[in-house]
Write an enzyme that holds these catalytic residues in place. Structure first.
Site, mmCIF file in Angstrom:
data_model
loop_
_atom_site.group_PDB
_atom_site.id
_atom_site.type_symbol
_atom_site.label_atom_id
_atom_site.label_comp_id
_atom_site.label_asym_id
_atom_site.label_seq_id
_atom_site.Cartn_x
_atom_site.Cartn_y
_atom_site.Cartn_z
ATOM 1 N N GLY B 100 0.807 -1.211 0.000
ATOM 2 C CA GLY B 100 0.000 0.000 0.000
ATOM 3 C C GLY B 100 0.839 1.259 0.000
ATOM 4 N N GLY B 102 2.318 2.367 -2.567
ATOM 5 C CA GLY B 102 2.192 2.992 -3.877
ATOM 6 C C GLY B 102 3.125 2.421 -4.920
ATOM 7 C CE LYS B 103 5.493 -3.099 -3.461
ATOM 8 N NZ LYS B 103 4.709 -2.984 -2.241
ATOM 9 C CB SER B 104 0.676 -1.437 -7.704
ATOM 10 O OG SER B 104 1.108 -2.632 -7.096
ATOM 11 C CE1 TYR B 105 -1.348 6.646 -9.947
ATOM 12 C CE2 TYR B 105 0.659 7.617 -9.020
ATOM 13 C CZ TYR B 105 -0.490 7.731 -9.797
ATOM 14 O OH TYR B 105 -0.765 8.910 -10.431
ATOM 15 C CG ASP B 226 5.003 -4.607 -7.885
ATOM 16 O OD1 ASP B 226 5.347 -4.266 -6.738
ATOM 17 O OD2 ASP B 226 3.882 -4.378 -8.363
ATOM 18 N N GLY B 229 4.853 -6.168 -0.634
ATOM 19 C CA GLY B 229 5.076 -5.839 0.772
ATOM 20 C C GLY B 229 6.526 -5.509 1.038
#
Lengths: 637, 534
Positions: B100, B102-105, B226, B229
């Site tokens: 959460g 913001g890696k994926s963003y 990616d 966690g």
């Protein structure tokens, strides 16, 4: 006297059990957005227990205000006020007053830990100090000694977390001395704090009491290790790690593989310190204890079940890692011996050798003494196997070929063992590091070999193990490791070339070398130059451009490689003047590169001072040689 | 070049709904490349500063002038990495940080214009150029095990490998992969989930040489990783308790191994000895090292939560990123001591220097002789019994070379000192003889004894080198140089009068030469007439 009825007492005991359960079990399931829910509940219960104890047992003739402290004394300084006389003064532990203080102290202790766990450090500190104050009035005895240790462990952690390492050290060192004195003067299995709130029938066995008490002290050792580490006292830190390990083993509180790996890791500390006896002891213990983890499941069994597969993997990996620690042991022993015995051009200094051999007897005696005083690992059933494994491995620096060979062979055994797991396919870098260590051990051994032919053969072995690997690896992924190998191969070929030349000079005793020798010499010389050049080429960009600026970690190697390529080219033997000229020109080119690079990058000078000095000379002098050769060529035409 | 350190960026995202719901305060500040985090619990403790290659402020909206948008991040990191891929480097971009964070963003972004992350932007950039083959590696659960293949390089074991042909495929697969990861995460209780996505593009550039019709191929790999966690697995994959930073004490004995290895490491860093420390690396460190060990470029983006409630995690992410900055490939080249080589080379230098010593006479002769005294420098064959008339009394002095070479065991400094004293000694000796060494070291000048013309003998073989000075006496000097091979003659001049005749008997083989070339004289008679005092 307002005593507790057995029902009331039972209620307190239940609350306590409940609080323990909330703290240790329930708290793990707390949700992210309410992470301390269970701990807060536990805190409430502890507070209730505290009040009950105060209310019911106050007026025992004791004026008491231990709980609501803060007014008696300033909170600071947080030094351990009980370093002295904890054994001599105050209530005896088993008196009613003493027991009451211990019980209240224990609740304060649990409240303290609870606050620390919920990140309320100041409140936590207050409770822990309250516990200290209550204990202050008591003599250390089997009823309360466990609490004496526990509360100091917690205060140690607390103060270390605030970067007040010395304060932490004070609490922990007092805990250490209390333990030692207690064990000397009393030693009976002490009451565990949980027993204060247990009904008769649930009291612990002596064995369990001892176990818990010793575990608390093991933690004291472990925390002190960390405190000393943070204070930069590595030597002491290592000793305390050693003690921690030793206690785990003695008290049978360890998992074999984990313990073995820790001992093996500790050996690396001792080895880099040059303390080979301790290093060997750790390694021998690691090997023996890792054996307790049982047999490696067969491949077939591993295919059957996932847990077996995981277990197989773990056991094999960790045993291979221990083997690698042994390899480093052998390697460093050889290398240290070499350093000690070599003269200023890297040959065996026989005077030094004699001198050290004379000093040897003394060392042997000291080894014996050292062994006796050292902190030895081992439980009853492992002690002998550890000692017998140690006996098979030398721990003194080898002083001649026979001794060096013994060390080498030990190392080589572990090379084989480590390679079984760290295979090329899947563990490229690990596998190669093992090969490099093997090669370095050969180099160490070769140093002791007086027969130059045989010495040369040892270097040939090094080439044989590194060359194919170096050439087959994909340099896109393993560039760095290939560079290391290229450099080592270049140096090894160079060494072989030197040996061949020395041999030839000895035999022929004239300047004229026979054709075969020249051929051999030239091929070694070219091979060496080839690998240095390969190393240099590897620094180029994918387009093949030579770097304008050399990165710090390759600066010296790159310039040294240039320097050595230059040297090697001028050493090639040729009777054809044009080839001689070519070689000299290449030589000059490389000397010039070193000079020009350093002129353009003055920060590089410090890294290659001697080489630069000589390169400058040669860059100035070689043209002379070249001109003379040209002149002679012109003359002959 | 390869071996370069990893490029590290951090990026802070806006509050998420949960954080907003809990009235979170922002603990992150950024200024230039510096990221600052303040401890909400101990505000007086002072904030901690970290400097990275890039610090991206994406906490606010695009209205904020300091706001870093997706495009900005791609431009700085994506484009640079793509460029390296075209140059033929392997490229790797890691995203790291708390779940959460913001890696994926940052990596994937949203499917809205201007919201795409690095992967889609890079793919799009690629699509425009060329995509040869893409592999999407997904790992849904279990231990992350990195293996190395000697030819194919490092790879993550048991990853599902999916081939893709275009950008849309990638998008679909990433979606599916993320779903798979989410499911896995739910199953395993989010905090213990360790699912990672490794997205690899194998990029092949083919070039046809028009002349030879030969195809050349340049293959590079682009890995976009990616990590799910915060990465908490140790190298064996087992969950290890994270070692706390700083002076904190680890309570649990399960961390004993880390304390011991830290000790061992402290020691080995001091002594630079070879050791093996089993716990040393975590998977991430290892992955990074692998990527640094090859011919590759690596960037890491740490995603940060701005909220005070995530302070601990965010601080540890920052610390990790800070450490990543310092990760350099530790493939140190261990050199053998080369004392022997140095010794040999010094001898060689000495030998050549002697050679120069002789030729240097010639070089430095001219300017001096032209204004001072008539001088002749000659190189005479070593074994030649020289006689330049009975009147000439050659004076001999030996070189110190042999001695210098014999004193091999001295250090370079000692040797330099000795050389200096020898030089001085020689200088005074030479001065007495009429020869002087220039102050800048090796080169020699021959200063004739004022008013006395003379010949100097230089030996070709430095080991047997002797230096002879032949004074040419007043009047007519006749000498028989039957064994002279090389004779260097500079113009003979009188220091004051400036007239000096020079003749050769028989064939006049003695030629005046340019300053570059020595004059070659055959075995014949040399006659010199000194008009000086006439």
């Amino acid at each position: 006297m307002a005593s507790l009825s057995s029902d009331e007492w039972r209620a307190i005991c239940d609350k306590f059990t409940n609080a323990q359960n909330l703290t240790d079990v329930e708290s793990r399931k707390d949700p992210d957005n309410d992470p301390f829910r269970s701990k807060y509940k536990a805190r409430e219960l502890l507070r209730e227990i505290y009040c009950s104890l105060k209310n019911f047992e106050a007026g025992d003739g004791e004026e008491d205000s231990g709980g609501e402290s803060g007014d008696q004394r300033p909170k600071e300084p947080p030094v351990d006020g009980q370093r002295e006389d904890v054994f001599g003064q105050g209530f005896s532990g088993d008196s009613p007053a003493g027991l009451r203080a211990a019980k209240l102290g224990a609740v304060e202790y649990y409240l303290g830990v609870n606050h620390v766990d919920t990140e309320e450090l100041s409140a936590g500190q207050e409770h822990l100090m309250n516990c200290m104050k209550l204990l202050e009035r008591c003599r250390v005895s089997s009823e309360n000694v466990s609490l004496f240790i526990h509360v100091r462990n917690q205060l140690g952690i607390l103060w270390a977390g605030r970067d007040e390492t010395e304060t932490a050290q004070g609490f922990l060192e007092t805990a250490e001395s209390i333990y030692q004195r207690y064990m000397k003067e009393d030693g009976s299995p002490p009451t565990d704090m949980t027993e204060y709130f247990t009904t008769e029938e649930k009291l612990l066995t002596h064995q369990e009491r001892t176990k818990r008490f010793e575990l608390a002290y093991t933690h004291t050792m472990y925390y002190l290790a960390q405190v000393y580490k943070n204070l930069g006292e590595t030597e002491r830190a290592a000793t305390y790690c050693h003690s921690t390990l030793q206690r785990q083993l003695q008290l049978n509180q360890f998992s074999p593989m984990e313990w073995a790996l820790n001992a093996a890791t500790l050996s690396q500390y001792y080895i880099t310190k040059g303390r080979y006896m301790e290093g060997r002891h750790c390694l021998a213990a690691a090997t023996v204890i890792s054996g307790l983890a049982g047999e490696v499941p067969s491949e077939a069994a591993a295919q059957e079940s996932e847990t077996e597969c995981e277990r197989r993997e773990q056991l094999r990996q960790k045993r291979a890692e221990i083997a690698r620690c042994w390899i480093k042991y052998g390697l460093n022993l050889l290398q240290d011996a070499k350093k000690l015995l070599e003269d200023n051009i890297g040959e065996l200094d026989s005077d030094r050798q004699e001198e050290l051999k004379r000093a040897r007897r003394r060392e042997e005696e000291e080894e014996e003494k050292g062994r006796k005083s050292a902190l030895l690992f081992g439980s009853e059933d492992t002690f002998d196997s550890i000692a017998s494994l140690e006996e098979k491995v030398p721990c003194l620096l080898p002083l001649d070929f026979t001794e060096a060979r013994a060390v080498f062979l030990v190392g080589q055994t572990y090379v084989t063992q480590a390679k079984e797991y760290f295979q090329m396919d899947g563990y490229v870098t690990d596998h190669i590091e093992i090969l490099q260590d093997h090669s370095s051990m050969f180099r160490g051994l070769a140093f002791f070999e007086e027969d130059l032919e045989r010495r040369c053969k040892m270097h040939k072995r090094r080439v044989d193990m590194l060359e194919p690997v170096c050439n087959d690896l994909n340099s896109q992924y393993y560039l760095m490791i290939r560079r290391q190998m290229m450099f080592e191969l270049a140096e090894t070929y160079n060494e072989m070339m030197d040996l061949k030349l020395t041999l030839a000079n000895r035999q022929a005793d004239t300047e004229s070398l026979d054709n075969h020798t020249i051929k051999k010499f030239n091929s070694l010389c070219s091979a060496s130059a080839k690998y240095f050049q390969m190393f240099l080429d590897s620094l180029c960009s994918p387009e093949g451009k030579s770097p304008e600026h050399l990165e710090e970690e390759v600066l010296r190697p790159a310039l040294v490689a240039r320097f050595r390529v230059a040297r090697l080219h001028s050493q090639l033997i040729s009777s054809v003047p044009t080839m001689q000229l070519d070689n000299l020109n290449r030589s000059l080119e490389n000397y010039k590169y070193v000079v020009e690079y350093c002129d353009a990058h003055p920060e590089a000078v410090a890294a290659v001072e001697t080489e630069l000095e000589l390169s400058r000379e040669m860059a100035g002098l070689l043209p002379l040689k070249i001109n003379r050769l040209k002149a002679r060529m012109a003359e002959n035409n | 070049m390869a071996g370069a350190s990893v490029k590290v960026a951090v990026r802070v995202r806006p509050f998420n709904s949960r954080e907003t719901g809990r009235n979170a305060k922002c603990v992150i500040q950024m200024q230039g490349n510096t990221t600052c985090i303040s401890n909400p619990k101990q505000p007086k403790d002072g904030a901690k500063n970290f400097t990275f290659d890039y610090s991206y402020w994406s906490h606010t909206t695009a209205d904020d002038p300091s706001f870093a948008c997706q495009k900005q991040v791609y431009k700085d990191i994506g484009e640079e990495m793509l460029l390296h891929a075209f140059e033929g480097y392997n490229v790797c971009i890691f995203a790291y940080g708390q779940t959460g964070g913001g890696k994926s963003y940052t990596m994937m972004g949203k499917q809205e214009p201007g919201q795409e992350g690095i992967i889609p932007q890079l793919c799009e950039d690629f699509d425009r150029r060329f995509i040869d083959r893409c592999l999407l590696h997904l790992q849904s659960q279990g231990t992350l095990r990195v293996r190395e293949h000697p030819i194919l390089g490092p790879y993550v074991e048991d990853l599902s490998k999916l081939a893709v042909t275009g950008f849309n495929d990638i998008q679909d697969l990433m979606d599916a992969g993320n779903k798979a990861r989410t499911v896995a995460a739910t199953n395993m209780n989010e905090t213990s989930s360790r699912s990672h996505a490794v997205f690899t593009i194998v990029f092949t550039q083919k070039r046809r040489d028009q002349m030879t019709s030969l195809d050349t191929e340049k293959v590079s790999k682009i890995s976009l990783v990616d990590l799910a966690g915060s990465e908490r697995a140790d190298s064996s994959g087992a969950k290890g308790t994270r070692l706390k930073e700083g002076a904190n004490i680890n309570k649990s004995l399960t961390t004993l191994g880390k304390v011991i290895s830290a000790l061992a490491e402290m020691q080995s860093n001091k002594k630079r000895k070879s050791d093996f420390i089993p716990y040393r690396d975590s998977v991430l460190t290892w992955l990074l090292k692998e990527n640094l060990g090859g011919n590759s470029r690596t960037a890491m983006i740490a995603a940060l939560s701005p909220a005070d409630i995530n302070y601990e995690e965010t601080l540890s992410t920052l610390r990790y990123a800070d450490r990543a900055k310092q990760i350099r490939c530790n493939a140190v080249i261990n050199e053998d001591p080369n004392a022997k080589l140095i010794r040999e080379l010094k001898a060689e230098v000495e030998r050549l220097r002697n050679l120069l010593f002789s030729q240097g006479l010639q070089d430095s002769l001219r300017p001096l002789s032209s204004e001072q005294s008539p001088t002749v420098a000659a190189m005479i064959s070593p074994l030649a019994p020289v006689s330049i008339g009975r009147e000439l009394q050659p004076r001999l002095f030996g070189c110190e070379t042999e001695k210098i070479i014999a004193e091999l065991n001295e250090t370079w400094e000692e040797k330099l000192r000795k050389t200096e004293s020898i030089r001085l000694e020689r200088e005074s000796l030479l001065a007495e003889m009429g020869v002087s060494i220039k102050e800048d070291g090796g080169t020699l000048g021959v200063f004739s004894p004022k008013g006395t013309p003379h010949l100097v003998n230089l030996n070709e073989d430095p080991l047997m080198s002797e230096c002879l000075l032949y004074y040419i006496k007043e009047g007519f000097t006749r000498s028989h140089l039957s064994l002279i091979n090389h004779l260097t003659v500079s113009e003979l001049r009188a220091p004051s009068a400036g007239q000096c005749d020079r003749q050769t008997a028989d064939q006049s083989d003695l030629r005046s030469v340019s300053s570059e070339r020595p004059l070659l004289v055959g075995p014949q008679q040399l006659q010199l007439r000194n008009n000086l005092h006439r």
